[in-house]
Write an enzyme that holds these catalytic residues in place. Sequence first.
Site, PDB file in Angstrom:
ATOM      1  N   ASP A 243       0.861  -1.179   0.000  1.00 13.03           N
ATOM      2  CA  ASP A 243       0.000   0.000   0.000  1.00 13.03           C
ATOM      3  C   ASP A 243       0.906   1.241   0.000  1.00 13.03           C
ATOM      4  O   ASP A 243       1.763   1.399   0.866  1.00 13.03           O
ATOM      5  CB  ASP A 243      -0.896   0.006   1.235  1.00 13.03           C
ATOM      6  CG  ASP A 243      -1.985   1.069   1.143  1.00 13.03           C
ATOM      7  OD1 ASP A 243      -3.160   0.692   1.039  1.00 13.03           O
ATOM      8  OD2 ASP A 243      -1.658   2.263   1.168  1.00 13.03           O
ATOM      9  N   ASN A 251      -2.664  12.838  -3.962  1.00 14.38           N
ATOM     10  CA  ASN A 251      -3.807  13.254  -4.787  1.00 14.38           C
ATOM     11  C   ASN A 251      -4.293  14.643  -4.395  1.00 14.38           C
ATOM     12  O   ASN A 251      -4.578  15.493  -5.254  1.00 14.38           O
ATOM     13  CB  ASN A 251      -4.953  12.252  -4.637  1.00 14.38           C
ATOM     14  CG  ASN A 251      -4.859  11.107  -5.625  1.00 14.38           C
ATOM     15  OD1 ASN A 251      -4.259  11.241  -6.673  1.00 14.38           O
ATOM     16  ND2 ASN A 251      -5.448   9.980  -5.274  1.00 14.38           N
ATOM     17  N   HIS A 256      -5.163  14.356  -9.275  1.00 17.71           N
ATOM     18  CA  HIS A 256      -5.342  12.949  -9.630  1.00 17.71           C
ATOM     19  C   HIS A 256      -4.487  12.531 -10.826  1.00 17.71           C
ATOM     20  O   HIS A 256      -4.143  11.347 -10.949  1.00 17.71           O
ATOM     21  CB  HIS A 256      -6.815  12.665  -9.910  1.00 17.71           C
ATOM     22  CG  HIS A 256      -7.659  12.688  -8.666  1.00 17.71           C
ATOM     23  ND1 HIS A 256      -7.720  11.632  -7.786  1.00 17.71           N
ATOM     24  CD2 HIS A 256      -8.458  13.660  -8.143  1.00 17.71           C
ATOM     25  CE1 HIS A 256      -8.524  11.926  -6.786  1.00 17.71           C
ATOM     26  NE2 HIS A 256      -8.986  13.161  -6.966  1.00 17.71           N
ATOM     27  N   ASP A 260      -2.241   9.251 -10.845  1.00 16.56           N
ATOM     28  CA  ASP A 260      -2.210   8.190 -11.861  1.00 16.56           C
ATOM     29  C   ASP A 260      -0.774   7.906 -12.300  1.00 16.56           C
ATOM     30  O   ASP A 260      -0.399   6.744 -12.520  1.00 16.56           O
ATOM     31  CB  ASP A 260      -3.056   8.585 -13.065  1.00 16.56           C
ATOM     32  CG  ASP A 260      -4.550   8.552 -12.761  1.00 16.56           C
ATOM     33  OD1 ASP A 260      -4.925   7.985 -11.712  1.00 16.56           O
ATOM     34  OD2 ASP A 260      -5.335   9.102 -13.566  1.00 16.56           O
ATOM     35  N   GLU A 286      -4.733   2.225  -4.222  1.00 17.41           N
ATOM     36  CA  GLU A 286      -3.263   2.275  -4.199  1.00 17.41           C
ATOM     37  C   GLU A 286      -2.664   0.996  -3.635  1.00 17.41           C
ATOM     38  O   GLU A 286      -1.498   0.960  -3.259  1.00 17.41           O
ATOM     39  CB  GLU A 286      -2.798   3.486  -3.371  1.00 17.41           C
ATOM     40  CG  GLU A 286      -3.083   3.394  -1.876  1.00 17.41           C
ATOM     41  CD  GLU A 286      -4.450   3.898  -1.481  1.00 17.41           C
ATOM     42  OE1 GLU A 286      -4.615   4.253  -0.304  1.00 17.41           O
ATOM     43  OE2 GLU A 286      -5.361   3.933  -2.338  1.00 17.41           O
TER      44      GLU A 286
END
Length: 381
Positions: A243, A251, A256, A260, A286
């Site tokens: 994680d 973010n 965002h 990505d 994630e």
Amino acid sequence: MSGLLPLFLSTDPKQRLRIQRSLLAASVFIACIALQVYACWAGLMARSEAETLSGLIVANVVFWYALLRSGLNLRCRDPALTLPQIIAALTIIVGAYATTGAAHGAVMMLLTLVLVFGIFNLKPRAARFASTYTVVAMGVAILYKIQTDPANYPLRLEVVHFALVIAIVPTVSSLAAQLSSLRARLQTQKNELAHALTRIQILATRDELTGLVNRRHMIEVINQHQKRLQRSGHHRFCLALLDIDHFKRINDTHGHNVGDEVLRHFAQVAQQALRETDVLARWGGEEFLVLLNDTMPEQAEAGIERIREAMADAQVAPSVPELRLTFSAGLTAYADDEPLDHCVERADRALYQAKAAGRNRTVLHAATPRLAAPRQTATER
């Protein structure tokens, strides 16, 4: 015979088909030779002319067979050599028309038959060329014979013959062009269908953003490893949940799009650090799940640390080059015959412990399976 046939026709399926088509077209020449034999017997054609023309026919068949069987045709744009074979055949048929005397009318149908053999392979431009060549060659032959042998080639009859050539040959050519266009459309549709099928297969098994195995397909992969373990009894594997630390902050701070980028580059770096036999999947958000194949927990932990070392210096967001990532990991070994969700839950508990202990670390959970604690949300972590 089965041993001689591949030697005669080639073992390559495509080459064999080309040779078979060429030899099948030779049946037209057999009919032409038979017509010459009859013309000689009936006194309609000189024997010397029949022998010369028959010799050319046999040489033509042997030449194209040798060219195809040798494989030299593979150097050409059209390995079937359809147009050259048709032009050679048409030339011989026109020659037969000009030498069979009073029986020459029977040769007319052979012209159309030759064109029909190429109707499924000729492209529109080649079909038009063959049609034009046939009309011109026949026109020249008819004009020549009207002048030199009017007894066997009377003007009124030859006008009818030439009119038939003009009417029939372009029609065959047009049909060949239409079939060629139809083949092209069908091939395009076939390619589009194959591309769509490939795309569907990718979407069914791959995560669109990272290109990694998706959750559903990863479950299938793990199930296959479970079956291998059941069969062999010694094919051990471990599962690790990774994680990305503080991903929500990334973010919120950078947007965002950067998020990505981070996910994509994290997947690339992690994949490169793992062995070829290991499987990395996007598990959700994630989170990533790693199947470390044929390994014990201590070795698996070393594999996770290789990812951590690679990630320390990796540029995971080109638009924010200074950004560096850490991740927390929960690792566990798969126990014999346990349900898959128990193993994943155990890895998840280890991941939660890693985050609770300060993140950027790996926790190995080797305890026996038990009911999982309530799953924490990404925000709570």
